[in-house]
Design a protein around this motif. Structure first.
Motif, PDB file in Angstrom:
ATOM      1  N   TYR A  92       0.624  -1.386  -0.026  1.00 34.17           N
ATOM      2  CA  TYR A  92       0.052   0.039  -0.037  1.00 34.17           C
ATOM      3  C   TYR A  92       0.801   0.989   0.000  1.00 34.17           C
ATOM      4  CZ  TYR A  92      -4.190  -2.704   0.719  1.00 34.17           C
ATOM      5  OH  TYR A  92      -5.355  -3.477   0.698  1.00 34.17           O
ATOM      6  N   TYR A 134      -6.303   5.939  -2.213  1.00 33.38           N
ATOM      7  CA  TYR A 134      -7.445   5.088  -1.693  1.00 33.38           C
ATOM      8  C   TYR A 134      -8.129   5.786  -0.660  1.00 33.38           C
ATOM      9  CZ  TYR A 134      -6.514   0.488  -3.657  1.00 33.38           C
ATOM     10  OH  TYR A 134      -6.390  -0.710  -4.316  1.00 33.38           O
ATOM     11  N   ASN A 180      -3.768   4.457  -7.000  1.00 33.94           N
ATOM     12  CA  ASN A 180      -3.580   2.776  -6.980  1.00 33.94           C
ATOM     13  C   ASN A 180      -2.490   2.182  -7.680  1.00 33.94           C
ATOM     14  OD1 ASN A 180      -4.051   0.165  -6.426  1.00 33.94           O
ATOM     15  ND2 ASN A 180      -5.929  -0.217  -7.123  1.00 33.94           N
ATOM     16  N   SER A 205       0.159   3.957  -2.728  1.00 32.68           N
ATOM     17  CA  SER A 205      -1.388   3.997  -3.114  1.00 32.68           C
ATOM     18  C   SER A 205      -2.061   4.926  -2.268  1.00 32.68           C
ATOM     19  CB  SER A 205      -1.879   2.517  -3.017  1.00 32.68           C
ATOM     20  OG  SER A 205      -1.124   1.848  -3.922  1.00 32.68           O
ATOM     21  N   ASN A 223      -5.908   1.406   3.487  1.00 37.82           N
ATOM     22  CA  ASN A 223      -4.468   1.434   3.867  1.00 37.82           C
ATOM     23  C   ASN A 223      -3.533   2.239   3.168  1.00 37.82           C
ATOM     24  OD1 ASN A 223      -5.324  -0.209   6.173  1.00 37.82           O
ATOM     25  ND2 ASN A 223      -5.044  -1.989   4.909  1.00 37.82           N
ATOM     26  N   GLY A 224      -3.756   2.682   2.025  1.00 36.07           N
ATOM     27  CA  GLY A 224      -2.792   3.469   1.209  1.00 36.07           C
ATOM     28  C   GLY A 224      -1.931   4.650   1.936  1.00 36.07           C
TER      29      GLY A 224
END
Length: 436
Positions: free
Chosen positions: A320, A326, A363, A323, A330-331
């Motif tokens: 994550y 999001y 993502n 990312s 959990n990014g």
């Protein structure tokens, strides 16, 4: 009452009343705590006294939720609450010790070992142990190092266990029947009484130093691995992971006689593993100003660098880090940092703060998104206050103002629920405080 949308006076008030309403919920959460502890230094070693602490404590937690008349009658078709009642208790015993080992020796100016152990007996999941072992040492005057190895636990709270059930309709794609396209299914949310405690194995190590008067700095490495992570995942992710081989999640999916999905229980679940490691660092400096107002400049820089942030459900491992677009998952950015410069005196104070978020992706696991890249972001905030003395007794009248996102920087695309980006825009507050 049938609803008629056409004609003068339509729809009737009776029809409007029949198709509208407000889901209502009253909840009462209670916690009773008790405990006893003993602390002291029962004996001395050559390097100093040994410190201990022992004790026992307990907590009783309960929740009761009642819905309105419409909810109790199942009058809603798209979203409603359910009544619930739940409780649990925990009894704990603990012991802690700090043992001085070496003192006033070159490089080992103050070496101490510390340890702790705790047994927790939960009425919902049984007994679980947590503990830690650590050491601290002063290598040079003002230079202190530390290392800790611990087993940590987090039991599900009342909300995660017993939060009242919600019902909604969500569009999903069934991997078994992709030709069906997107279909609406019933999704049940809320608590899960079958949750188990999370267990974490953690390493931390760091150094704190104060090389100059007014200057402090610290750096810490962390490595955390959590098993049976309690988390909520969306209906689509749950379906995809079931199809990918995580059969434990398939129990939350209901299919009809044609093998089509009719409902998904997308409540809190225990996933297999979560891991993260990285570095926290901070530097702070206070510079006194030789004036009658006791002025001082304050400089501070604090930041976190994340190396890995992964979840692994036994079938799929997801990284994550970066990312960061999001929503609700959990990014995390690779780097987050706050830097501030401020001045404070007996009457006036002001501060400028910059918040930095490194570049990343909405993502990083997707290759199909056109606007996937998110550039680095920096926000600037401003805080000002002025105290005006009045009356006798040293009382003050204070005027203050704060501006968040001073330059009104727009957020990345589709980041409405991101915890990292300012989706409101420039936000100003002004107020006053008066001492009586």
């Amino acid at each position: 009452m049938p609803i008629d949308l056409f004609g003068e006076g339509a729809p009737s008030q009776e029809a409007i009343d029949y198709v509208t309403g407000t889901p209502r919920l009253n909840s009462l959460n209670k916690i009773d705590t008790y405990g006893v502890s003993l602390r002291g230094e029962p004996f001395d070693l050559p390097a100093g006294p040994v410190s201990i602490a022992i004790g026992a404590e307990g907590r009783n937690l309960s929740t009761v939720s009642k819905v309105g008349e419409l909810g109790a009658a199942k009058a809603f078709t798209s979203f409603w609450f359910n009544s619930l009642r739940g409780k649990y208790d925990v009894k704990e015993a603990f012991a802690e010790v700090v043992v001085p080992v070496i003192r006033d020796v070159p490089v080992l100016r103050k070496l101490e070992l510390n340890g702790a152990v705790r047994a927790s007996d939960y009425s919902t999941s049984g007994t679980v142990w947590s503990w830690k072992l650590g050491a601290t040492n002063e290598f040079l005057p003002g230079v202190i190092g530390r290392v800790t190895r611990s087993r940590d636990i987090r039991a599900p709270n009342v909300s995660e266990l017993y939060t009242n059930q919600t019902v909604s309709n969500v569009n999903i794609v069934d991997p078994r029947y992709t030709d069906d396209g997107s279909r609406s299914v019933v999704v049940y949310g809320g608590g899960n009484p079958s949750l188990k405690p999370e267990k974490s194995d953690t390493w931390t190590a760091g150094i704190t130093t104060a090389p100059l008067h007014g200057l402090t700095a610290s750096i810490d490495y962390f490595n955390i691995a959590i098993r049976d992570v309690i988390t909520s995942i969306s209906a689509q992710v749950l379906i995809d992971r079931c199809d990918g081989g995580n059969t434990s999640l398939c129990d939350y999916i209901t299919r009809d006689s044609t093998d089509r999905i009719t409902s998904v229980a997308s409540s809190s679940v225990n996933l297999s593993e979560f891991k993260s490691d990285g570095v926290d660092a901070e530097v702070a400096y206070t510079l006194p100003v030789n004036n009658d107002a006791n002025g001082r400049f304050n400089f501070r820089l604090v930041g976190t660098w994340v190396n890995h942030f992964t979840t692994d459900d036994g079938v799929t491992k997801v990284e994550y880090v970066k990312s960061q677009g999001y929503a609700f998952v959990n990014g995390v950015p690779r780097i987050r940092a706050n830097a501030s410069v401020g001045y404070a005196s007996d009457g006036f104070s002001g501060m400028v703060r910059a918040r930095y978020i490194s570049a990343g992706y909405w993502n990083r696991t997707s290759t199909a998104l056109t606007n996937n890249r998110i550039p680095a972001y920096a926000y600037v905030d401003l805080q000002l206050s002025q105290k005006v003395p009045f009356g006798d007794g040293g009382k003050h009248f204070e005027i203050y103002g704060n501006v968040s996102n001073l330059f009104d920087k727009d957020p990345p695309l589709y980041s409405t629920f991101s915890p990292y980006y300012d989706v409101i825009g420039r936000y100003m507050t002004v107020g006053a405080r008066l001492e009586f």
